[in-house]
Design a protein around this motif. Structure first.
Motif, short mmCIF file in Angstrom:
data_model
loop_
_atom_site.label_atom_id
_atom_site.label_comp_id
_atom_site.label_asym_id
_atom_site.label_seq_id
_atom_site.Cartn_x
_atom_site.Cartn_y
_atom_site.Cartn_z
N LEU A 386 0.86 -1.19 0.00
CA LEU A 386 0.00 0.00 0.00
C LEU A 386 0.89 1.24 0.00
CD1 LEU A 386 -2.49 -1.17 2.77
CD2 LEU A 386 -2.78 -1.37 0.31
N ASN A 387 0.63 2.15 -0.92
CA ASN A 387 1.47 3.33 -1.05
C ASN A 387 1.28 4.28 0.13
OD1 ASN A 387 2.83 5.65 -1.86
ND2 ASN A 387 2.40 5.26 -4.02
N PRO A 388 2.36 4.55 0.90
CA PRO A 388 2.21 5.37 2.11
C PRO A 388 1.84 6.81 1.81
CG PRO A 388 4.53 4.90 1.68
CD PRO A 388 3.74 4.07 0.72
N SER A 389 1.99 7.26 0.57
CA SER A 389 1.68 8.65 0.28
C SER A 389 0.22 8.82 -0.14
CB SER A 389 2.61 9.19 -0.81
OG SER A 389 2.32 8.58 -2.04
N ASP B 180 6.16 -3.61 -3.17
CA ASP B 180 5.00 -4.26 -3.76
C ASP B 180 3.94 -3.28 -4.29
OD1 ASP B 180 5.96 -6.77 -3.49
OD2 ASP B 180 4.94 -7.22 -1.61
N TYR B 181 3.86 -2.07 -3.72
CA TYR B 181 2.82 -1.18 -4.24
C TYR B 181 3.15 -0.70 -5.65
CZ TYR B 181 5.52 2.85 -2.32
OH TYR B 181 6.47 3.77 -1.98
N VAL B 182 4.43 -0.66 -5.98
CA VAL B 182 4.81 -0.32 -7.35
C VAL B 182 4.51 -1.51 -8.27
CG1 VAL B 182 6.72 0.29 -8.86
CG2 VAL B 182 6.55 1.33 -6.61
N ARG B 198 2.87 9.25 -9.77
CA ARG B 198 1.83 9.09 -8.76
C ARG B 198 2.22 8.11 -7.67
NH1 ARG B 198 -3.16 10.81 -10.33
NH2 ARG B 198 -2.93 12.76 -11.45
N GLU B 199 2.96 7.07 -8.04
CA GLU B 199 3.29 6.05 -7.04
C GLU B 199 4.66 6.30 -6.39
OE1 GLU B 199 1.15 3.70 -6.15
OE2 GLU B 199 -0.34 3.94 -7.75
N PRO B 202 5.73 10.93 -5.13
CA PRO B 202 5.24 11.51 -3.87
C PRO B 202 6.02 11.03 -2.65
CG PRO B 202 3.40 10.80 -5.21
CD PRO B 202 4.64 10.27 -5.88
N ASN B 203 6.60 9.83 -2.74
CA ASN B 203 7.34 9.31 -1.60
C ASN B 203 8.77 9.86 -1.54
OD1 ASN B 203 5.39 7.43 -0.37
ND2 ASN B 203 5.42 6.58 -2.43
#
Lengths: 566, 290
Positions: A386-389, B180-182, B198-199, B202-203
């Motif tokens: 799950l993307n933390p942002s 894994d989110y990527v 977007r993925e 931002p981080n």
């Protein structure tokens, strides 16, 4: 069986032990609350609890060890005639090596990478047994032989990374026993190991404990393992002791609801309770024939990379709507490669892979959008997936926007509906995934997969990062989703007991080859290969320690627990 | 009974905002105060300074007095007024240059780290080549080529700082892309642009904020060094590096001409470092690779 003989002083004792740590907000939180413990010499105590219960903190205290920022704010610890927290650092080092030893969870991080394992054993023997040179080497080889390491003479001069996980853990155990300690503390020593390897290591620990008549404290989240190793069990929660007593009695008749829930949540290998094959199986949604994959090592400066043993070697399976296929195997069996091929994370596989009769291209990128939508994956580590942002609701809303062209408002409304249906609290929707518990995170990941309205759900070790009770809830949730949506589920795990509780059919992999493939119940009762039989035996050995009455009663308990939970 | 036992405990506990947490540390407060003071002076020094920076208002080298709190410099200009404005040019040039470096470096690092292959190789070899030249030599060559007006100095800062940002962002992108989110986004069939911006991007915001602040303070130091060497800001613009250089001739008789601009420069650097350390820790950004 009583361990504390009357009038004899206990060998290991804590009284009112309270450990607090600074929580970064200027306040203090208790990790261990007023724990009383008394163990006779040679007693075996299992400490169980979920993550954050304080069981590891308690275990470390027995060796006079605290994490940075923690302090003993009340009570005391005594081992024999020693109070570890009163010792200066030199005396404490001597105490830890010679009288009390610890076997930690991850054997690789507790071995020094640049020293051979023999040299590391030698260092310990020099310090605690004053052995040098040839004598030290001979003793090191003896210790290695004692822990059933094959060919100690050649292993002696190898580095930790050249050993397998089980071999490393044996070296760590050999090191812990080098000075014949009177107290052995094991903190989840087999969590990183495969089941068959775990079984051997547990046998070894039990044998050595008996030989040394050492007092054993075994920390684990796995009640099956603790039941097998220990005569007494202590259940902890939020730093306090919930219940303590004789292992068999506690497992048969837990006095508290929490212990009862923990026992009920343990997956147990019970063929008679395996789901029967889905009745009208219908044509397969996914079918694989002769699936093969070989990892290619990266190409060097000259020529192409070397080709090794195939990770997957000619595997066939069919998966029908409403059916769960359990894929079981130990590390290196190719089960994750199988998942990666089906979901399109790997390319270069051979053999045929079809979705509703139409061939699936290698990479997800080269598949039509509709095929991508129909196969959804749920990952092992919910937080990493799950993307933390992003906020929870945005994460779950994305597939609707991507696949169905929904407007932002429609997608968010649909996401909110899904999250509510999976019992994710509404107030967490606009937060980041880090603010959720592990179980809630995995529900969010499941909601995201369902938002694509898939036909096939790939679950790769989805419960291995969760506590047992949360794991039981996740499995119940998957069953419910399957019956509501008629999903086909490919459920991958190293935990045979867990897979057997959800899968209609089993596929057992070893070294990339299918060893067994058939209905779960039949496969468990009459395994078709020696490997499967061995795997079943490794799980059985733990399960036999559990009383049968608990086994019979727990299905009802699980149901009660889950329905009252929501 | 069982349901209470199984409720997730303290999972949704309220935590104070990171900023509030950061302000509990005295070092962070001092750092933020110093940064605020320097920004305020950089913006408003000409409006609040008692005298113009170039007006000759006294004899040369007069001692402190009620009219001139820090006395006057060699040619009779008010020293306090010049000291207050001494960081403006360096900060402006550093701010502009580093902003360009971070934007360009982030874009290149993202693309190189995510795409890999020949694109990664090409970007990284150029970066390596630039980083192989000693910074001060590179700067000297660039000053001799482009001159030393504000625009040229800003471009030079951008050129010198971009490679470092590329490396840091590329390394972080590679580690983020393995999460894994990527993979989940790629399996969904998201476009490469969506995955990147977007993925992953931002981080990187915390990392980039740290990069920006730390590298601005380092650039200010470098510009001051250039001015000291006569390659940066030139008279009559006041600049701490230049003021230190002017003080060299009187260092044994009037040492405060050396100490004051040096202290002003140090307080800016220390302020930025304290503030960034505290904020990065509170927001959970690792500043170690910066």
């Amino acid at each position: 069986m009583r361990h504390e003989a009357p009038r004899t002083r206990a060998h290991v004792e804590t009284a009112g032990l309270t450990v607090t740590y600074r929580d970064g907000l200027g306040g203090e939180r208790a990790a261990v609350r007023a724990v009383d413990l008394a163990l006779a010499r040679g007693a075996t105590l299992g400490v169980v609890g979920e993550s954050g219960s304080g069981k590891s903190t308690l275990a470390r205290c027995l060796l006079g060890h605290l994490r940075p920022g923690a302090r003993v704010s009340g009570g005391h610890v005594r081992v024999g005639d020693v109070a570890p927290f009163d010792l200066d650092s030199r005396a404490l080092r001597a105490f830890r090596g010679a009288r009390a030893a610890m076997v930690p969870q991850n054997p690789l991080s507790s071995l020094t990478p640049h020293m051979t394992v023999g040299a590391q054993l030698g260092e310990l023997l020099r310090r605690h047994a004053r052995l040098r040179g040839r004598a030290a080497r001979a003793r090191a080889l003896e210790l290695m032989a004692e822990t059933d390491l094959p060919d100690p003479a050649s292993l002696h001069d190898r580095y930790p990374h050249e050993l397998s996980g089980g071999q490393r853990q044996r070296i760590v155990i050999a090191a812990a026993l080098a000075a014949r300690p009177e107290l052995i503390v094991l903190d989840e020593p087999t969590t990183a190991l495969d089941k068959t390897v775990e079984s051997h290591v547990l046998d070894l620990v039990a044998r050595l404990q008996a030989e040394l008549s050492a007092t054993l404290v075994y920390v684990s989240h796995d009640l099956n393992v603790v039941a097998r190793m220990c005569s007494r069990i202590m259940v902890m929660r939020d730093g306090a002791v919930v219940e303590e007593g004789d292992a068999a009695a506690l497992l048969r008749r837990p006095r508290t609801g929490y212990a009862e829930a923990l026992i009920a949540a343990m997956p147990r290998l019970a063929p008679e309770r395996a789901p029967s094959p889905a009745t009208p199986a219908g044509p397969p949604v996914v079918s694989a024939r002769g699936l093969r994959f070989t990892h290619r090592s990266p190409a060097g400066l000259f020529g192409r990379g070397a080709v090794g043993r195939p990770a997957l070697d000619g595997v066939d399976f069919d998966l029908a709507r409403g059916e769960t296929l359990g894929v079981v195997g130990e590390s290196g069996s190719g089960k994750s490669t199988l998942a990666a091929l089906v979901c399109g994370a790997l390319t270069g596989g051979a053999g045929s892979l079809r979705l509703d009769g139409r061939p699936l291209a290698g990479l997800a990128r080269s598949r039509p959008a509709d095929q991508r939508r129909r196969i959804q994956m749920i990952f092992q580590d919910p937080l990493a997936s799950l993307n933390p942002s992003q906020t929870v609701v945005d994460i779950v809303a994305r597939p609707a926007r991507l696949y169905f062209g929904a407007t932002a408002a429609q997608a968010r409304a649909e996401a909110a509906r899904l999250l509510a249906a999976l019992d994710v609290p509404a107030e967490t929707m606009n937060r980041g995934p880090r603010h959720l518990s592990g179980g809630q995170q995995q529900r969010v990941a499941i909601a995201r997969a369902l938002a694509a309205r898939p036909d096939v759900l790939l679950c790769d070790e989805i419960t291995s990062a969760l506590d047992a009770t949360v794991q039981a809830q996740a499995i119940a949730l998957l069953r419910r989703i399957q019956s509501e949506h008629g999903l086909a589920i490919l459920f991958i795990s190293h935990d045979l007991a867990l897979v057997a509780s959800i899968a209609h059919r089993l596929l057992v992999l070893e070294g990339g080859v299918a060893r067994d493939h058939g209905p779960t119940r039949e496969t468990l009762l009459t395994p078709g290969s020696a490997y499967t039989a061995r795997l079943i035996a490794a799980f059985r050995r733990n399960a036999t320690a559990m009383p049968s009455s608990a086994v019979l009663a727990d299905e009802n308990r699980t149901k009660k627990m889950l329905s009252s939970g929501h | 009974m069982a349901d209470a036992a199984l409720a997730p405990s303290a999972a949704t506990a309220r935590t104070p905002s990171p900023l509030r947490k950061a302000l509990r540390s005295p070092a962070t407060v001092v750092g933020l105060a110093l940064v605020a003071l320097h920004l305020f002076l950089a913006l408003f020094a000409p409006l609040i300074a008692p005298y113009s920076i170039s007006a000759i208002v006294a004899e040369g080298l007069t001692p402190p007095s009620a009219a001139h709190w820090l006395g006057s410099d060699q040619i009779g200009r008010d020293y306090l007024s010049r000291l207050m404005s001494g960081g403006r040019v360096a900060l402006l040039v550093s701010g502009l240059g580093v902003a360009v470096a971070v934007a360009l470096g982030a874009a290149l690092g993202l693309v190189a780290g995510y795409a890999g292959g020949w694109l990664d190789d090409a970007v990284m070899r150029v970066t390596d080549a630039l980083m192989a030249i000693p910074e001060i030599v590179l700067i000297a060559i660039l000053v001799l080529t482009f001159g030393k007006d504000l625009a040229a100095l800003s471009i030079i800062v951008a050129v010198v700082y971009t490679p470092g940002v590329v490396r840091v962002v590329r390394a972080r992108t590679i580690s983020l892309a393995a999460l894994d989110y990527v993979l989940a986004a790629e399996l969904r069939g998201e476009t490469r642009a969506h995955v990147l911006f977007r993925e992953i991007a931002p981080n990187l915001s915390g990392l980039l904020a740290v990069e920006l602040a730390i590298r601005v303070s380092s650039a200010v130091l470098k510009i001051s060094a250039l001015s000291f060497l006569g390659l940066g800001v030139s008279q009559p613009t006041p600049d701490w590096g230049l003021m230190v250089q002017e003080a060299m001739s009187v260092v044994f008789t009037d040492p405060w001409f050396l100490i004051l601009p040096a202290a002003a420069l140090s307080s800016l650097i220390i302020g930025v470092n304290f503030a960034v350390d505290g904020l990065a820790r509170a927001y959970g950004v690792s500043a170690t690779e910066a």
